[in-house]
Structures are given as structure tokens and as C-alpha cells.
Motif scaffolding. Structure first.
Motif, PDB file in Angstrom:
ATOM      1  N   HIS A   7       0.860  -1.181   0.000  1.00 51.57           N
ATOM      2  CA  HIS A   7       0.000   0.000   0.000  1.00 51.57           C
ATOM      3  C   HIS A   7       0.894   1.229   0.000  1.00 51.57           C
ATOM      4  O   HIS A   7       2.003   1.192   0.554  1.00 51.57           O
ATOM      5  N   TYR A   8       0.454   2.300  -0.589  1.00 47.88           N
ATOM      6  CA  TYR A   8       1.302   3.488  -0.696  1.00 47.88           C
ATOM      7  C   TYR A   8       1.708   4.039   0.666  1.00 47.88           C
ATOM      8  O   TYR A   8       2.703   4.756   0.778  1.00 47.88           O
ATOM      9  N   ARG A  41     -12.069  -3.730  -0.533  1.00 44.32           N
ATOM     10  CA  ARG A  41     -12.001  -2.419  -1.180  1.00 44.32           C
ATOM     11  C   ARG A  41     -12.539  -2.577  -2.600  1.00 44.32           C
ATOM     12  O   ARG A  41     -12.311  -3.591  -3.241  1.00 44.32           O
ATOM     13  N   MET A  45     -10.712   1.031  -6.927  1.00 45.39           N
ATOM     14  CA  MET A  45      -9.882   1.756  -5.968  1.00 45.39           C
ATOM     15  C   MET A  45      -8.588   0.975  -5.695  1.00 45.39           C
ATOM     16  O   MET A  45      -7.509   1.562  -5.625  1.00 45.39           O
ATOM     17  N   THR A  49      -4.920   4.827  -8.589  1.00 47.69           N
ATOM     18  CA  THR A  49      -3.771   5.630  -8.176  1.00 47.69           C
ATOM     19  C   THR A  49      -4.206   6.705  -7.187  1.00 47.69           C
ATOM     20  O   THR A  49      -5.388   7.011  -7.059  1.00 47.69           O
ATOM     21  N   VAL A  50      -3.213   7.239  -6.487  1.00 51.15           N
ATOM     22  CA  VAL A  50      -3.402   8.355  -5.564  1.00 51.15           C
ATOM     23  C   VAL A  50      -2.265   9.339  -5.791  1.00 51.15           C
ATOM     24  O   VAL A  50      -1.230   8.990  -6.369  1.00 51.15           O
ATOM     25  N   TYR A  58       0.576   4.191  -7.611  1.00 48.41           N
ATOM     26  CA  TYR A  58      -0.447   3.176  -7.420  1.00 48.41           C
ATOM     27  C   TYR A  58      -0.822   3.101  -5.938  1.00 48.41           C
ATOM     28  O   TYR A  58       0.054   3.172  -5.075  1.00 48.41           O
ATOM     29  N   ARG A  59      -2.115   2.948  -5.659  1.00 49.64           N
ATOM     30  CA  ARG A  59      -2.557   2.768  -4.278  1.00 49.64           C
ATOM     31  C   ARG A  59      -1.925   1.488  -3.714  1.00 49.64           C
ATOM     32  O   ARG A  59      -1.449   1.457  -2.597  1.00 49.64           O
TER      33      ARG A  59
END
Length: 70
Positions: A7-8, A41, A45, A49-50, A58-59
Motif C-alpha cells: 500500500h502506498y 475495497r 480503488m 492511483t493516488v 499506485y494505491r
């Protein structure tokens, strides 16, 4: 062998399966953290991406494979 993802924000997770929300039809990714906690999730999502510090990331980033043997 299955993929593992970071996870980011730093957590490591392995997807368990996909599911469908019975009310909306939306596809969900069911995934497990290293602590054994199970999460869900929306697939869009999970694969999306964030923005972090002005950079699109990428998330969940695929960081490799692991062996499912126990």
C-alpha cells in the motif's frame, strides 16, 4: 504463487479473492494484511492511483510473488 502488494502508506497485503457487492454489483477485492486482518475495497480503488507529494502512484503496488505452501 500469488502476488503481494505494498500500500502506498507502507503496509503489505495479499489478495485473497474477489467478491461482488450484492446491492450494487460493484466488484470488490478481498485482501489480507500481514497481521491477518481481512479488508475489502472496490476493485477500481484497489487498482487505482493516488497523489502523494505531487506524484501519482499506485494505491497498491505489486511487489512480487510469494509461495502459498504452508
Amino acid at each position: 504463487m500469488s502476488s503481494i502488494f505494498r500500500h502506498y502508506k507502507g503496509g503489505i497485503y495479499k489478495p485473497v479473492c474477489t467478491a461482488v457487492n450484492s446491492e450494487t454489483g460493484e466488484r470488490l477485492v478481498i485482501y489480507e494484511g500481514l497481521d491477518g486482518k481481512i479488508w475489502a475495497r472496490p476493485e477500481k480503488m484497489f487498482k487505482g492511483t493516488v497523489w502523494v507529494d505531487g506524484k501519482e502512484v499506485y494505491r497498491f503496488e505489486n511487489i512480487g510473488q510469494f509461495n502459498m505452501c504452508r
